[in-house]
Motif scaffolding. Structure first.
Motif, PDB file in Angstrom:
ATOM      1  N   LEU A 181       0.839  -1.190   0.000  1.00 30.30           N
ATOM      2  CA  LEU A 181       0.000   0.000   0.000  1.00 30.30           C
ATOM      3  C   LEU A 181       0.878   1.245   0.000  1.00 30.30           C
ATOM      4  O   LEU A 181       2.093   1.173   0.162  1.00 30.30           O
ATOM      5  CB  LEU A 181      -0.944   0.034   1.208  1.00 30.30           C
ATOM      6  CG  LEU A 181      -0.430  -0.033   2.658  1.00 30.30           C
ATOM      7  CD1 LEU A 181       0.564   1.032   3.049  1.00 30.30           C
ATOM      8  CD2 LEU A 181      -1.615   0.043   3.607  1.00 30.30           C
ATOM      9  N   ALA A 182       0.243   2.384  -0.180  1.00 29.47           N
ATOM     10  CA  ALA A 182       0.870   3.669   0.078  1.00 29.47           C
ATOM     11  C   ALA A 182       0.144   4.224   1.295  1.00 29.47           C
ATOM     12  O   ALA A 182      -1.035   4.576   1.220  1.00 29.47           O
ATOM     13  CB  ALA A 182       0.726   4.610  -1.114  1.00 29.47           C
ATOM     14  N   GLY A 183       0.826   4.267   2.436  1.00 31.03           N
ATOM     15  CA  GLY A 183       0.152   4.644   3.659  1.00 31.03           C
ATOM     16  C   GLY A 183       1.100   5.066   4.757  1.00 31.03           C
ATOM     17  O   GLY A 183       2.299   5.257   4.534  1.00 31.03           O
ATOM     18  N   GLN A 184       0.554   5.170   5.970  1.00 29.51           N
ATOM     19  CA  GLN A 184       1.298   5.687   7.115  1.00 29.51           C
ATOM     20  C   GLN A 184       1.726   4.610   8.097  1.00 29.51           C
ATOM     21  O   GLN A 184       2.343   4.921   9.118  1.00 29.51           O
ATOM     22  CB  GLN A 184       0.445   6.743   7.831  1.00 29.51           C
ATOM     23  CG  GLN A 184       0.172   7.975   6.972  1.00 29.51           C
ATOM     24  CD  GLN A 184      -0.883   8.861   7.576  1.00 29.51           C
ATOM     25  OE1 GLN A 184      -2.044   8.483   7.715  1.00 29.51           O
ATOM     26  NE2 GLN A 184      -0.488  10.062   7.977  1.00 29.51           N
ATOM     27  N   THR A 185       1.405   3.366   7.815  1.00 27.95           N
ATOM     28  CA  THR A 185       1.836   2.271   8.685  1.00 27.95           C
ATOM     29  C   THR A 185       2.077   1.027   7.850  1.00 27.95           C
ATOM     30  O   THR A 185       1.602   0.935   6.714  1.00 27.95           O
ATOM     31  CB  THR A 185       0.777   1.993   9.781  1.00 27.95           C
ATOM     32  OG1 THR A 185       1.313   1.075  10.746  1.00 27.95           O
ATOM     33  CG2 THR A 185      -0.500   1.416   9.199  1.00 27.95           C
ATOM     34  N   GLY A 186       2.826   0.092   8.395  1.00 22.52           N
ATOM     35  CA  GLY A 186       3.255  -1.074   7.648  1.00 22.52           C
ATOM     36  C   GLY A 186       2.174  -2.120   7.467  1.00 22.52           C
ATOM     37  O   GLY A 186       1.087  -2.045   8.061  1.00 22.52           O
TER      38      GLY A 186
END
Length: 275
Positions: free
Chosen positions: A105-110
């Motif tokens: 994903l493209a996000g703020q957490t793994g």
């Protein structure tokens, strides 16, 4: 030593606030294995199970499970996954099936938990589909093999020997070490398509198993990969036969004889024109 992230200063469980983190591309690969009788493995590969296609069902279950991870694991964030893939590798030495689940994903957490959940549920589904004919099956080797992106950067199992178990990092399950498991489960590469190629295919990325190429006699080169793609995805033939098509391996331009390895990123580009 790092602190547990899901425990606050009072020792209470809490969901980590990731709102201040940057949005980056993140990928995680997790593995699992199901050890079974040799005849059970043969039945799965022959498609002779009365319940239907065992591997197809397990793949769908793993993908679905990844998307439901926050419903299953407390304190996990709901994530907008851009990719979930579940790959299977028959292994006569177990005997059984090795599983590699990839989440992106493209996000703020793994996405490590999503990959682990996908691999675990795929393994459980294999067990459920086959338990009537083999009650001795063993599920094991569930672990994160690789993660990319985020503030902590990239990590691959085995890179930090201090984090591995004793005996040089080899835990043996049914005669196969963790190192061997990691090597087998991660023998994939990513094939990406850009510009109008992506628009034509309606997808920008696919995972390819190097074991499939080798088992069918294709060389581990760009040319061998192209031949295999033409054979297995008819819609790619017109793209790969385009005059002037360019290819890069790990962001470096390459020719047809360039060697490919597990973990590589192979990118295809349309011809570039200018005035």
């Amino acid at each position: 030593m790092s602190q547990f992230t899901h425990i606050d200063h009072k020792g209470q469980a809490h969901m980590v606030d990731v709102s201040a983190k940057a949005i980056t591309s993140r990928t995680a690969i997790a593995s699992a294995s199901v050890t079974m009788k040799a005849e059970t493995l043969e039945m799965i590969l022959a498609g002779g199970h009365t319940k239907g296609d065992v591997l197809a069902t397990a793949r769908i279950a793993g993908i679905q499970a990844a998307k439901r991870t926050p419903d299953l694991i407390p304190l996990c964030h709901p994530l907008m996954l851009s990719k979930v893939s579940v790959e299977f590798e028959p292994d006569a030495s177990l005997p059984g099936i090795r599983i590699a689940a990839t989440c992106k994903l493209a996000g703020q957490t793994g996405v490590e938990m999503e990959a682990l959940t996908a691999a675990s549920v795929a393994a459980l589904t294999l067990y459920d589909m086959c338990k009537a004919v083999d009650k001795t099956m063993l599920i094991g080797d569930i672990r994160v093999l690789e993660k990319r992106g985020g503030k902590s950067g990239d990590w691959r199992y085995g890179d930090d020997r201090s984090e591995q178990p004793s005996e040089a990092g080899s835990i043996h399950t049914a005669g196969t070490s963790v190192k061997e498991t990691s090597h087998l489960a991660t023998r994939t590469l990513q094939v990406r398509f850009f510009a109008e190629l992506r628009e034509q295919l309606k997808q920008d990325e696919i995972a390819v198993s190097l074991n499939d190429l080798e088992s069918e006699g294709y060389p581990l080169t760009i040319d061998g990969l192209s031949q295999w793609l033409r054979q297995h995805q008819a819609e790619l033939a017109s793209i790969l036969d385009r005059s002037g098509l360019m290819v890069a391996v790990n962001h470096k331009m390459a020719d047809k004889q360039a060697v490919i390895s597990a973990g590589d990123e192979v990118a295809f580009f349309p011809p570039v024109t200018g005035g």
